[in-house]
Design a protein around this motif. Structure first.
Motif, PDB file in Angstrom:
ATOM      1  N   UNK A  13      43.548  26.062   4.949  1.00  0.00           N
ATOM      2  CA  UNK A  13      44.889  26.563   5.240  1.00  0.00           C
ATOM      3  C   UNK A  13      45.713  26.780   3.974  1.00  0.00           C
ATOM      4  N   UNK A  14      45.110  26.543   2.817  1.00  0.00           N
ATOM      5  CA  UNK A  14      45.850  26.680   1.567  1.00  0.00           C
ATOM      6  C   UNK A  14      45.144  27.602   0.574  1.00  0.00           C
ATOM      7  N   UNK A  15      43.824  27.422   0.406  1.00  0.00           N
ATOM      8  CA  UNK A  15      43.156  28.044  -0.724  1.00  0.00           C
ATOM      9  C   UNK A  15      42.228  29.199  -0.375  1.00  0.00           C
ATOM     10  N   UNK A  16      41.926  29.431   0.899  1.00  0.00           N
ATOM     11  CA  UNK A  16      41.053  30.559   1.218  1.00  0.00           C
ATOM     12  C   UNK A  16      41.810  31.872   0.989  1.00  0.00           C
ATOM     13  N   UNK A  17      41.077  32.981   0.973  1.00  0.00           N
ATOM     14  CA  UNK A  17      41.671  34.287   0.659  1.00  0.00           C
ATOM     15  C   UNK A  17      42.776  34.657   1.639  1.00  0.00           C
ATOM     16  N   UNK A  18      42.510  34.465   2.938  1.00  0.00           N
ATOM     17  CA  UNK A  18      43.503  34.802   3.960  1.00  0.00           C
ATOM     18  C   UNK A  18      44.740  33.938   3.809  1.00  0.00           C
ATOM     19  N   UNK A  19      44.533  32.641   3.576  1.00  0.00           N
ATOM     20  CA  UNK A  19      45.676  31.727   3.449  1.00  0.00           C
ATOM     21  C   UNK A  19      46.526  32.078   2.227  1.00  0.00           C
ATOM     22  N   UNK A  20      45.890  32.382   1.118  1.00  0.00           N
ATOM     23  CA  UNK A  20      46.652  32.741  -0.083  1.00  0.00           C
ATOM     24  C   UNK A  20      47.535  33.962   0.163  1.00  0.00           C
ATOM     25  N   UNK A  21      46.960  34.959   0.843  1.00  0.00           N
ATOM     26  CA  UNK A  21      47.739  36.164   1.147  1.00  0.00           C
ATOM     27  C   UNK A  21      48.875  35.849   2.111  1.00  0.00           C
ATOM     28  N   UNK A  22      48.596  34.994   3.089  1.00  0.00           N
ATOM     29  CA  UNK A  22      49.619  34.575   4.049  1.00  0.00           C
ATOM     30  C   UNK A  22      50.790  33.905   3.332  1.00  0.00           C
ATOM     31  N   UNK A  23      50.496  32.965   2.431  1.00  0.00           N
ATOM     32  CA  UNK A  23      51.566  32.241   1.742  1.00  0.00           C
ATOM     33  C   UNK A  23      52.353  33.152   0.812  1.00  0.00           C
ATOM     34  N   UNK A  24      51.689  34.171   0.270  1.00  0.00           N
ATOM     35  CA  UNK A  24      52.411  35.133  -0.565  1.00  0.00           C
ATOM     36  C   UNK A  24      53.413  35.920   0.283  1.00  0.00           C
ATOM     37  N   UNK A  45      50.274  25.759  11.399  1.00  0.00           N
ATOM     38  CA  UNK A  45      49.813  25.895  12.788  1.00  0.00           C
ATOM     39  C   UNK A  45      49.433  27.351  13.085  1.00  0.00           C
ATOM     40  N   UNK A  46      50.218  28.312  12.566  1.00  0.00           N
ATOM     41  CA  UNK A  46      49.921  29.729  12.779  1.00  0.00           C
ATOM     42  C   UNK A  46      48.588  30.098  12.137  1.00  0.00           C
ATOM     43  N   UNK A  47      48.351  29.633  10.917  1.00  0.00           N
ATOM     44  CA  UNK A  47      47.075  29.905  10.252  1.00  0.00           C
ATOM     45  C   UNK A  47      45.898  29.313  11.036  1.00  0.00           C
ATOM     46  N   UNK A  48      46.082  28.101  11.538  1.00  0.00           N
ATOM     47  CA  UNK A  48      45.020  27.437  12.302  1.00  0.00           C
ATOM     48  C   UNK A  48      44.731  28.204  13.596  1.00  0.00           C
ATOM     49  N   UNK A  49      45.792  28.664  14.266  1.00  0.00           N
ATOM     50  CA  UNK A  49      45.604  29.444  15.487  1.00  0.00           C
ATOM     51  C   UNK A  49      44.866  30.748  15.198  1.00  0.00           C
ATOM     52  N   UNK A  50      45.244  31.431  14.123  1.00  0.00           N
ATOM     53  CA  UNK A  50      44.570  32.680  13.748  1.00  0.00           C
ATOM     54  C   UNK A  50      43.096  32.436  13.423  1.00  0.00           C
ATOM     55  N   UNK A  51      42.837  31.324  12.735  1.00  0.00           N
ATOM     56  CA  UNK A  51      41.451  30.980  12.409  1.00  0.00           C
ATOM     57  C   UNK A  51      40.637  30.769  13.684  1.00  0.00           C
ATOM     58  N   UNK A  52      41.187  30.054  14.652  1.00  0.00           N
ATOM     59  CA  UNK A  52      40.483  29.810  15.909  1.00  0.00           C
ATOM     60  C   UNK A  52      40.244  31.103  16.677  1.00  0.00           C
ATOM     61  N   UNK A  53      41.236  32.001  16.670  1.00  0.00           N
ATOM     62  CA  UNK A  53      41.039  33.298  17.326  1.00  0.00           C
ATOM     63  C   UNK A  53      39.854  34.034  16.711  1.00  0.00           C
ATOM     64  N   UNK A  54      39.805  34.033  15.379  1.00  0.00           N
ATOM     65  CA  UNK A  54      38.726  34.733  14.685  1.00  0.00           C
ATOM     66  C   UNK A  54      37.373  34.110  15.017  1.00  0.00           C
TER      67      UNK A  54
END
Length: 266
Positions: free
Chosen positions: A1-12, A53-62
């Motif tokens: 939820x912090x360091x993966x590519x998707x998470x980094x873009x999300x936090x930006x 929580x939003x990142x975790x939900x998106x991950x589960x959807x994927x």
């Protein structure tokens, strides 16, 4: 939820949208540090927890073969959710306000007009629509407008455009005292915190200021979605039709929304 590519873009995206920066988090104690607000303010911590929580939900959807939210849409959903929850909690801690929370549209004071605005936005196509509806002190319908927008930067920008168009609509119909209601809390906060306005909608807010100077009184306020049904319907019509309309006689679906708004008024 912090360091993966998707998470980094999300936090930006989140930092650009809210100014909240993800702090350096300990790999084992991060949840405790956030809950105790040891690494940032309580408000920022609340925002970050909703983001997690939003990142975790998106991950589960994927992982389950569903389509995850587009990143920008996920950011604005998390932002709105965190703001709503924060203000609900903040209000509860303000030790029992005497008045009950507003759940229905309320007519403005005598001598004022009220304009409700709302926006619809699609993150993938960057298209949107805005609706604005004007009523008087007795709740009588005056006019409404709906604008299709073939390009808009973000959901927040769409909400700001809706408020600008609504304010211009009120002035065009001779209003001198205007209450403008929106269900976008972030927009209202930025309007009232002039020094913290982000460049994304700074130009739109400046245009609103210039229009507001022609009025005797003007106020921009946040209302829950239940108080903004008619404006939402105007935006929905424009988003579906992709047209620009102004209605002296409202469409049938807007009439039903008006009845929903005003059926509690005696």
């Amino acid at each position: 939820m912090v360091k993966c590519t998707v998470a980094r873009e999300f936090w930006r995206f989140m930092k650009d949208a809210t100014g909240v920066k993800l702090p350096d988090l300990h790999p084992f104690a991060w949840a405790h540090d956030l809950l105790e607000a040891k690494v940032c303010s309580k408000k920022d911590a609340a925002m970050i927890m909703c983001d997690m929580w939003t990142l975790w939900t998106s991950r589960n959807k994927r992982r389950h073969g569903e389509n995850p939210w587009p990143l920008r849409q996920a950011v604005f959903w998390a932002q709105d959710t965190a703001m709503d929850l924060w203000h609900i909690l903040h209000d509860e801690k303000q030790k029992k306000q005497t008045s009950a929370p507003i759940r229905h549209w309320q007519p403005p004071p005598q001598g004022w007009l009220k304009c409700n605005t709302d926006a619809a936005y699609d993150d993938e196509s960057r298209t949107g629509a805005v609706g604005a509806l004007l009523r008087d002190e007795t709740g009588n319908y005056i006019t409404a407008s709906a604008h299709w927008m073939p390009y808009v930067l973000s959901a927040l920008a769409a909400e700001a455009q809706a408020s600008r168009i609504g304010l211009q609509l009120a002035v065009a119909h001779g209003a001198t005292r205007v209450i403008l209601e929106t269900d976008c809390k972030v927009l209202v906060d930025l309007w009232h915190k002039e020094g913290e306005r982000r460049s994304e909608i700074g130009g739109i807010l400046k245009q609103m200021e210039e229009v507001a100077h022609s009025l005797i009184d003007f106020t921009l306020v946040f209302v829950p979605r239940s108080c903004n049904v008619s404006a939402h319907e105007c935006a929905r019509i424009a988003f579906s039709s992709r047209h620009l309309d102004e209605w002296q006689i409202p469409p049938e679906s807007v009439v039903r929304a008006l009845e929903h708004d005003c059926n509690h008024i005696t």
